[in-house]
Motif scaffolding. Sequence first.
Motif, PDB file in Angstrom:
ATOM      1  N   LYS A 349       0.828  -1.198   0.000  1.00  0.00           N
ATOM      2  CA  LYS A 349       0.000   0.000   0.000  1.00  0.00           C
ATOM      3  C   LYS A 349       0.873   1.263   0.000  1.00  0.00           C
ATOM      4  CE  LYS A 349      -3.838   2.127   2.577  1.00  0.00           C
ATOM      5  NZ  LYS A 349      -3.234   3.437   2.868  1.00  0.00           N
ATOM      6  N   LEU A 350       1.925   1.240   0.824  1.00  0.00           N
ATOM      7  CA  LEU A 350       2.811   2.408   0.925  1.00  0.00           C
ATOM      8  C   LEU A 350       3.465   2.729  -0.412  1.00  0.00           C
ATOM      9  CD1 LEU A 350       4.467   4.518   2.557  1.00  0.00           C
ATOM     10  CD2 LEU A 350       6.103   2.679   3.045  1.00  0.00           C
ATOM     11  N   TYR A 351       4.034   1.713  -1.062  1.00  0.00           N
ATOM     12  CA  TYR A 351       4.817   1.983  -2.279  1.00  0.00           C
ATOM     13  C   TYR A 351       3.942   2.152  -3.521  1.00  0.00           C
ATOM     14  CZ  TYR A 351       8.829   0.923   0.625  1.00  0.00           C
ATOM     15  OH  TYR A 351       9.770   0.946   1.631  1.00  0.00           O
ATOM     16  N   THR A 352       2.775   1.517  -3.546  1.00  0.00           N
ATOM     17  CA  THR A 352       1.880   1.783  -4.689  1.00  0.00           C
ATOM     18  C   THR A 352       1.359   3.220  -4.633  1.00  0.00           C
ATOM     19  OG1 THR A 352       0.056   0.789  -3.423  1.00  0.00           O
ATOM     20  CG2 THR A 352       1.159  -0.597  -5.063  1.00  0.00           C
ATOM     21  N   GLU A 353       1.085   3.709  -3.423  1.00  0.00           N
ATOM     22  CA  GLU A 353       0.639   5.100  -3.287  1.00  0.00           C
ATOM     23  C   GLU A 353       1.796   6.062  -3.558  1.00  0.00           C
ATOM     24  OE1 GLU A 353      -1.061   5.442   0.580  1.00  0.00           O
ATOM     25  OE2 GLU A 353      -2.928   4.414   0.027  1.00  0.00           O
ATOM     26  N   THR A 354       2.995   5.740  -3.063  1.00  0.00           N
ATOM     27  CA  THR A 354       4.156   6.606  -3.264  1.00  0.00           C
ATOM     28  C   THR A 354       4.477   6.778  -4.740  1.00  0.00           C
ATOM     29  OG1 THR A 354       5.110   5.958  -1.130  1.00  0.00           O
ATOM     30  CG2 THR A 354       6.617   6.902  -2.767  1.00  0.00           C
ATOM     31  N   HIS A 355       4.420   5.670  -5.492  1.00  0.00           N
ATOM     32  CA  HIS A 355       4.801   5.703  -6.910  1.00  0.00           C
ATOM     33  C   HIS A 355       3.590   5.785  -7.838  1.00  0.00           C
ATOM     34  CE1 HIS A 355       8.937   4.874  -5.784  1.00  0.00           C
ATOM     35  NE2 HIS A 355       8.534   3.849  -5.052  1.00  0.00           N
ATOM     36  N   ALA A 356       2.384   5.951  -7.273  1.00  0.00           N
ATOM     37  CA  ALA A 356       1.155   6.090  -8.071  1.00  0.00           C
ATOM     38  C   ALA A 356       0.997   4.928  -9.058  1.00  0.00           C
ATOM     39  CB  ALA A 356       1.155   7.422  -8.813  1.00  0.00           C
ATOM     40  N   GLU A 386       9.211  -2.785  -2.575  1.00  0.00           N
ATOM     41  CA  GLU A 386       9.332  -1.569  -3.379  1.00  0.00           C
ATOM     42  C   GLU A 386       9.880  -1.889  -4.765  1.00  0.00           C
ATOM     43  OE1 GLU A 386      10.834   3.051  -3.136  1.00  0.00           O
ATOM     44  OE2 GLU A 386      11.775   1.597  -1.798  1.00  0.00           O
TER      45      GLU A 386
END
Length: 474
Positions: A349-356, A386
């Motif tokens: 969730k963190l990295y999909t949101e960070t990298h859109a 990530e």
Amino acid sequence: MAVRPSHEPQEELLYLEQELEALIRQTHDGVLIADANGQVLTANQACATIMGIPYDRLIAEGPVVLAQKGYLPDAVLPQVLVQKDKVTRVLTYQSGREAIVTCTPIFDRQGEVSRIICTMRDLTSTRPEPLNLGKSLAQDYSKQLAEFLSAMDKVSIEGNVVRSPQMREVMSRALRAAQIDSNVLLTGETGVGKDLIARVIHKKSHRSMEGQFIKVDCAAIPEQLLEAELFGYEGGAFTDARREGKAGLIELAHRGTLFLDEIGELPLGLQAKLLNVLQDHRLTRVGGIKPKEVDFRLIAATNRDLEAAVGEGKFRQDLFYRLNVIRIHIPPLRERRDDILPLVAHFTKLYTETHALHRIISAQVLEFFMDYDWPGNVRELANVIERLVVMSTGEVITLDDLAHLGSFRHHEEGTWPGWSSAGPKKTLKQMLEDYERKVIQDAIAHHFTLRQAAESLGIDLSTLTRKKKKLGIK
């Protein structure tokens, strides 16, 4: 799929449950979730259609009771409860339909079966949609189910994902330690999260209102610079020193918390100087003569055995006693596997949101993650997630994507379950081939034909044949 709005925890659970129910209803394959007693918690119409049982009766009585009454073939659910493992069988129902039925147990924190998830692939269906659609829906369903079960069962304390009993105890001790002002020694392997625990202790203490959290990595600063960084220096104390001098990190931690990471790497000379500061609550800068009053709470962390280092003369015994007032050991990830899937969900969730980016991790990759020993612990897991999110070309992250990352971190004691310390080191590609070989062999062993085995794996027959030849499966 639309981005989920932010909710309170109870609202989030309700939202996930509604989303899960909607996804189950839309799935063409049969889906059924039962509890440990065989009682149906939820199912879709496709499941009832394949079985040839009215939907209301399926929900009310459940497959175990219906099988006992002779309306269904031998129930698979009792086998799952006895074996505590996934069971796959080909069943023929009174509707005349033949289906591949796979039932998978979900375990609670005590290791007991709490849920059983069954999927049914109708082998006699003449619907025209390609099998890839069913595979995609199943992957999407698996993702939503993982989110729902994780949200129900995990605990988030101060932003840290905690599910296992071991980490709940670590957090409990950390929160108790925050209420007093004694020194704390955090032990554990590299990457287990000692930094996060130290920050929780500071944040929940009165010192978070008065001072800063100052972190010093004793292994990252060259020995010749470490003294000046820790204790500060007066102007002109050495070549290139600032004219006005500089406050050290210990001074900056005044009324706050000083976190000395990898304290086992601190040189003996600086160990003695640190001990004097802890005893007198005063320090003298390099090149200075006037001591300064300092008031800080010390948290130290190490991945070394300090008691052994004391015996070897590499660490001062008196300093060890000063540090070892409250000791909290953080176990490695391989000893708290209940934390792996919640952490995977958190970092995805963190990295999909960070990298859109929109990414879903397949069930096969999740199973590999659960089997892998993670020598780099949480830090390695976060790095792998990530890289997968960024480097994968499709929305669904597969074992092939994992293989393309290259080797995981090498580890002398091996990283695959069952390896001995004398066992060979393997690259990630070799480990994945071993795992893929095992999965394919199990599928072939549990099905009558290669076509059925291929369908249960979500691949076509030609792909299975090619993989058999590549992996040397007879």
